[in-house]
Scaffold this active site. Structure first.
Site, PDB file in Angstrom:
ATOM      1  N   SER A  70      29.496  51.089  35.648  1.00  8.73           N
ATOM      2  CA  SER A  70      28.185  50.444  35.536  1.00  8.73           C
ATOM      3  C   SER A  70      27.284  51.144  34.528  1.00  8.73           C
ATOM      4  CB  SER A  70      27.495  50.422  36.902  1.00  8.73           C
ATOM      5  OG  SER A  70      28.245  49.678  37.827  1.00  8.73           O
TER       6      SER A  70
HETATM    7  N1  SAH Z   1      30.578  51.979  40.689  1.00 10.63           N
HETATM    8  C1  SAH Z   1      31.688  51.658  39.826  1.00 10.63           C
HETATM    9  C2  SAH Z   1      31.686  50.176  39.542  1.00 10.63           C
HETATM   10  C3  SAH Z   1      33.023  49.664  39.281  1.00 10.63           C
HETATM   11  S1  SAH Z   1      33.094  47.911  39.020  1.00 10.63           S
HETATM   12  C4  SAH Z   1      31.567  52.441  38.535  1.00 10.63           C
HETATM   13  O1  SAH Z   1      30.449  52.588  38.036  1.00 10.63           O
HETATM   14  O2  SAH Z   1      32.582  52.884  38.010  1.00 10.63           O
HETATM   15  C5  SAH Z   1      33.276  47.325  40.666  1.00 10.63           C
HETATM   16  C6  SAH Z   1      34.468  47.843  41.412  1.00 10.63           C
HETATM   17  O3  SAH Z   1      34.532  47.148  42.662  1.00 10.63           O
HETATM   18  C7  SAH Z   1      35.808  47.598  40.730  1.00 10.63           C
HETATM   19  O4  SAH Z   1      36.504  48.807  40.618  1.00 10.63           O
HETATM   20  C8  SAH Z   1      36.529  46.634  41.671  1.00 10.63           C
HETATM   21  O5  SAH Z   1      37.926  46.801  41.702  1.00 10.63           O
HETATM   22  C9  SAH Z   1      35.891  46.965  42.995  1.00 10.63           C
HETATM   23  N2  SAH Z   1      35.975  45.931  44.032  1.00 10.63           N
HETATM   24  C10 SAH Z   1      35.916  44.586  43.854  1.00 10.63           C
HETATM   25  N3  SAH Z   1      36.047  43.961  45.045  1.00 10.63           N
HETATM   26  C11 SAH Z   1      36.192  44.934  45.980  1.00 10.63           C
HETATM   27  C12 SAH Z   1      36.358  44.921  47.404  1.00 10.63           C
HETATM   28  N4  SAH Z   1      36.440  43.789  48.104  1.00 10.63           N
HETATM   29  N5  SAH Z   1      36.464  46.110  48.046  1.00 10.63           N
HETATM   30  C13 SAH Z   1      36.399  47.291  47.352  1.00 10.63           C
HETATM   31  N6  SAH Z   1      36.242  47.350  46.018  1.00 10.63           N
HETATM   32  C14 SAH Z   1      36.133  46.196  45.342  1.00 10.63           C
END
Ligand code: SAH
Length: 222
Positions: A70
């Site tokens: 993010s």
């Molecule tokens: N906070 C992270 C954001 C990653 S993007 C960062 O800054 O690196 C969002 C993430 O949510 C992705 O890695 C995706 O695989 C995960 N995600 C999507 N659906 C999900 C779910 N149902 N349970 C857990 N993680 C999930």
């Protein structure tokens, strides 16, 4: 030295954007604790090799598997909204790179983080261990369901956009606790919501800012 300069630039840009978005968020600036955590965590460790030159850029970056790390300003804003204290126990849904997880670990007592994609969960787990963050537990699972074994939580943060607020998460939130989550269409309009649970279990929601997150996905039924 180059990294330090880039990190300082990132903090200045976050401060500027906080000022610009004040009328939406209600925050002209973020607290010193949140800004210190943003200054402390080495973002370059959470960004892929080929994007190192953009490690401190104030925007989201690809981390593979269709996912993103993010935008730093959004990380700071969501962290601020959680109003963490040194005794807080936090649940994060969407570990991704582990960057937000590391920021949370600087401000809370214990962080539990759930990631649905196994390769990302594994890389983030190893990375957070190597960097020495000792108050983080991770798990590969569908975060829609929360992590009931460690509930209730003082704060819950979801870093992927859900079509609605998952009920398991509001159930696993403590009275007096805060849930921060982007809600809306997968690739359309999304709002960052702050949901506060009252002492009687009542839920109050506030729209904080229009945002763009990757979608919260669900594990396939067997
Ligand atoms: N906070 C992270 C954001 C990653 S993007 C960062 O800054 O690196 C969002 C993430 O949510 C992705 O890695 C995706 O695989 C995960 N995600 C999507 N659906 C999900 C779910 N149902 N349970 C857990 N993680 C999930």
């Amino acid at each position: 030295m180059k990294t330090r300069h880039a990190a300082e630039q990132m903090l200045a840009t976050i401060e500027q954007e906080a000022g610009e978005t004040r009328s939406y968020t209600g925050y002209a600036r973020f607290s010193p604790a949140v800004m210190s955590a943003m200054a402390e965590v080495p973002r370059e460790y959470f960004v892929p090799d080929e994007l190192q030159h953009l490690a401190y850029y104030n925007g989201p970056l690809s981390i593979g598997h269709g996912q993103t790390i993010s935008q730093p300003y959004i990380v700071a804003l969501m962290t601020e909204l959680l109003a963490l204290g040194p005794n807080s126990r936090v649940l994060e849904i969407g570990t991704g790179s582990g960057y937000q997880t590391a920021i949370l670990s600087r401000l809370a007592k214990q962080v539990y983080s759930v990631e649905i994609l196994e390769p990302l969960a594994q890389i983030a787990r190893e990375r957070l261990q190597q960097l020495g963050y000792g108050n983080i537990e991770t798990r590969c699972a569908d975060g829609y369901l929360g992590w009931p074994e460690h509930a209730p939580y003082d704060a819950i943060i979801v870093t992927a956009a859900a079509p609605h607020v998952p009920e398991p998460l509001t159930v696993q939130l403590k009275p007096g606790g805060r849930l921060v989550i982007p809600v809306g269409n997968a690739f359309g309009r999304q709002e960052l919501l702050l949901i506060e649970k009252g002492n009687q279990g009542d839920l109050q929601r506030r729209e904080v800012l229009p945002v763009a997150f990757v979608p919260l996905t669900r594990s396939r039924p067997r």
